[in-house]
Design a protein around this motif. Sequence first.
Motif, PDB file in Angstrom:
ATOM      1  N   LEU A 185      15.012   1.071  33.780  1.00 17.52           N
ATOM      2  CA  LEU A 185      15.124   0.460  35.102  1.00 17.52           C
ATOM      3  C   LEU A 185      14.137   1.042  36.107  1.00 17.52           C
ATOM      4  N   SER A 186      13.885   2.332  36.044  1.00 18.91           N
ATOM      5  CA  SER A 186      12.910   2.905  36.977  1.00 18.91           C
ATOM      6  C   SER A 186      11.500   2.395  36.656  1.00 18.91           C
ATOM      7  N   GLY A 187      11.183   2.260  35.385  1.00 21.24           N
ATOM      8  CA  GLY A 187       9.892   1.695  34.989  1.00 21.24           C
ATOM      9  C   GLY A 187       9.765   0.240  35.410  1.00 21.24           C
ATOM     10  N   PHE A 188      10.840  -0.518  35.212  1.00 19.38           N
ATOM     11  CA  PHE A 188      10.841  -1.913  35.638  1.00 19.38           C
ATOM     12  C   PHE A 188      10.671  -2.004  37.151  1.00 19.38           C
ATOM     13  N   ARG A 189      11.403  -1.184  37.883  1.00 18.61           N
ATOM     14  CA  ARG A 189      11.320  -1.211  39.348  1.00 18.61           C
ATOM     15  C   ARG A 189       9.886  -0.958  39.807  1.00 18.61           C
ATOM     16  N   ARG A 190       9.258   0.034  39.227  1.00 19.29           N
ATOM     17  CA  ARG A 190       7.881   0.387  39.604  1.00 19.29           C
ATOM     18  C   ARG A 190       6.921  -0.778  39.310  1.00 19.29           C
ATOM     19  N   GLU A 191       6.975  -1.283  38.091  1.00 16.96           N
ATOM     20  CA  GLU A 191       6.053  -2.351  37.691  1.00 16.96           C
ATOM     21  C   GLU A 191       6.358  -3.665  38.407  1.00 16.96           C
ATOM     22  N   ALA A 192       7.629  -4.008  38.518  1.00 17.57           N
ATOM     23  CA  ALA A 192       8.007  -5.264  39.164  1.00 17.57           C
ATOM     24  C   ALA A 192       7.605  -5.269  40.626  1.00 17.57           C
ATOM     25  N   THR A 193       7.719  -4.123  41.284  1.00 20.55           N
ATOM     26  CA  THR A 193       7.299  -4.022  42.684  1.00 20.55           C
ATOM     27  C   THR A 193       5.827  -4.389  42.814  1.00 20.55           C
ATOM     28  N   HIS A 194       5.029  -3.890  41.898  1.00 19.70           N
ATOM     29  CA  HIS A 194       3.596  -4.183  41.892  1.00 19.70           C
ATOM     30  C   HIS A 194       3.351  -5.680  41.673  1.00 19.70           C
ATOM     31  N   TYR A 195       4.052  -6.281  40.720  1.00 19.76           N
ATOM     32  CA  TYR A 195       3.874  -7.707  40.421  1.00 19.76           C
ATOM     33  C   TYR A 195       4.339  -8.574  41.585  1.00 19.76           C
ATOM     34  N   VAL A 196       5.464  -8.242  42.178  1.00 27.94           N
ATOM     35  CA  VAL A 196       5.974  -9.021  43.306  1.00 27.94           C
ATOM     36  C   VAL A 196       4.981  -8.963  44.469  1.00 27.94           C
ATOM     37  N   GLN A 197       4.427  -7.796  44.731  1.00 27.76           N
ATOM     38  CA  GLN A 197       3.439  -7.676  45.800  1.00 27.76           C
ATOM     39  C   GLN A 197       2.227  -8.553  45.509  1.00 27.76           C
ATOM     40  N   GLN A 198       1.780  -8.556  44.270  1.00 27.12           N
ATOM     41  CA  GLN A 198       0.638  -9.406  43.910  1.00 27.12           C
ATOM     42  C   GLN A 198       0.977 -10.883  44.071  1.00 27.12           C
ATOM     43  N   LEU A 199       2.202 -11.269  43.715  1.00 28.67           N
ATOM     44  CA  LEU A 199       2.619 -12.664  43.892  1.00 28.67           C
ATOM     45  C   LEU A 199       2.636 -13.040  45.368  1.00 28.67           C
ATOM     46  N   GLN A 200       3.153 -12.153  46.182  1.00 24.78           N
ATOM     47  CA  GLN A 200       3.187 -12.434  47.615  1.00 24.78           C
ATOM     48  C   GLN A 200       1.765 -12.529  48.168  1.00 24.78           C
ATOM     49  N   ASP A 201       0.870 -11.679  47.704  1.00 20.16           N
ATOM     50  CA  ASP A 201      -0.531 -11.741  48.128  1.00 20.16           C
ATOM     51  C   ASP A 201      -1.188 -13.034  47.654  1.00 20.16           C
ATOM     52  N   ALA A 202      -0.928 -13.432  46.410  1.00 15.33           N
ATOM     53  CA  ALA A 202      -1.504 -14.664  45.870  1.00 15.33           C
ATOM     54  C   ALA A 202      -1.025 -15.871  46.658  1.00 15.33           C
ATOM     55  N   GLY A 203       0.213 -15.837  47.117  1.00 23.13           N
ATOM     56  CA  GLY A 203       0.758 -16.942  47.890  1.00 23.13           C
ATOM     57  C   GLY A 203       0.000 -17.193  49.169  1.00 23.13           C
ATOM     58  N   GLN A 204      -0.663 -16.191  49.677  1.00 18.68           N
ATOM     59  CA  GLN A 204      -1.443 -16.356  50.902  1.00 18.68           C
ATOM     60  C   GLN A 204      -2.699 -17.184  50.670  1.00 18.68           C
ATOM     61  N   HIS A 205      -3.113 -17.353  49.418  1.00 20.70           N
ATOM     62  CA  HIS A 205      -4.317 -18.125  49.102  1.00 20.70           C
ATOM     63  C   HIS A 205      -4.061 -19.621  49.103  1.00 20.70           C
ATOM     64  N   TYR A 206      -2.831 -20.031  49.326  1.00 23.52           N
ATOM     65  CA  TYR A 206      -2.519 -21.460  49.341  1.00 23.52           C
ATOM     66  C   TYR A 206      -2.650 -22.051  50.734  1.00 23.52           C
ATOM     67  N   VAL A 207      -3.065 -21.231  51.694  1.00 22.59           N
ATOM     68  CA  VAL A 207      -3.279 -21.711  53.055  1.00 22.59           C
ATOM     69  C   VAL A 207      -4.690 -22.281  53.119  1.00 22.59           C
TER      70      VAL A 207
ATOM     71  N   ALA B  32      -7.675 -22.038  45.343  1.00 21.66           N
ATOM     72  CA  ALA B  32      -6.379 -22.520  44.872  1.00 21.66           C
ATOM     73  C   ALA B  32      -6.296 -22.442  43.358  1.00 21.66           C
ATOM     74  N   ASP B  33      -7.335 -22.866  42.653  1.00 24.25           N
ATOM     75  CA  ASP B  33      -7.322 -22.806  41.181  1.00 24.25           C
ATOM     76  C   ASP B  33      -7.176 -21.372  40.695  1.00 24.25           C
ATOM     77  N   ASN B  34      -7.934 -20.452  41.295  1.00 25.42           N
ATOM     78  CA  ASN B  34      -7.837 -19.048  40.900  1.00 25.42           C
ATOM     79  C   ASN B  34      -6.470 -18.474  41.233  1.00 25.42           C
ATOM     80  N   ALA B  35      -5.963 -18.789  42.412  1.00 22.74           N
ATOM     81  CA  ALA B  35      -4.659 -18.281  42.829  1.00 22.74           C
ATOM     82  C   ALA B  35      -3.548 -18.852  41.952  1.00 22.74           C
ATOM     83  N   LEU B  36      -3.649 -20.117  41.582  1.00 24.92           N
ATOM     84  CA  LEU B  36      -2.635 -20.726  40.721  1.00 24.92           C
ATOM     85  C   LEU B  36      -2.637 -20.083  39.335  1.00 24.92           C
TER      86      LEU B  36
END
Length: 140
Positions: free
Chosen positions: A31-53, A65-69
């Motif tokens: 769970l600690s490994g998942f928490r660490r890695e998932a936090t990183h992935y979620v942050q990247q997803l949130q950052d990628a979402g900004q490319h849809y503007v 958009a193609d790269n972000a998708l």
Amino acid sequence: MAEPATLPVLDLNVLIAMYGDNSAETITLALSGFRREATHYVQQLQDAGQHYVPTNNARTDNVLADNALADTARLCHSLKSMCGLVGAAKLMQLCIALEQAARQQDLPTLQSGLLKLAGVWPETLAMLNLILLQHGYADV
């Protein structure tokens, strides 16, 4: 398939079955490994979402958009797999929907899903921290 509201945030039975061990050491390590890695992935997803503007340049918008998708689909696929290993069912279900929306270039569904991520991730993180504390892991 169950609705996200009825899915458990975290099902330790899945983790125990995957690892074949219900010791506190195994649970906290996973769970600690998942928490660490998932936090990183979620942050990247949130950052990628900004490319849809959209910008004022249609050609640039299409490339971004193609790269972000593609990045979003890849991130969701990886995060979905990690969720499956530890029983993070609610987040996994959302990742499935996000990955599908990204692959189908369904921006309204993708944007809606990314907004849901802003609620599902903190809920998952809170449950991870609670279970880690319950199993003697102090670094939460």
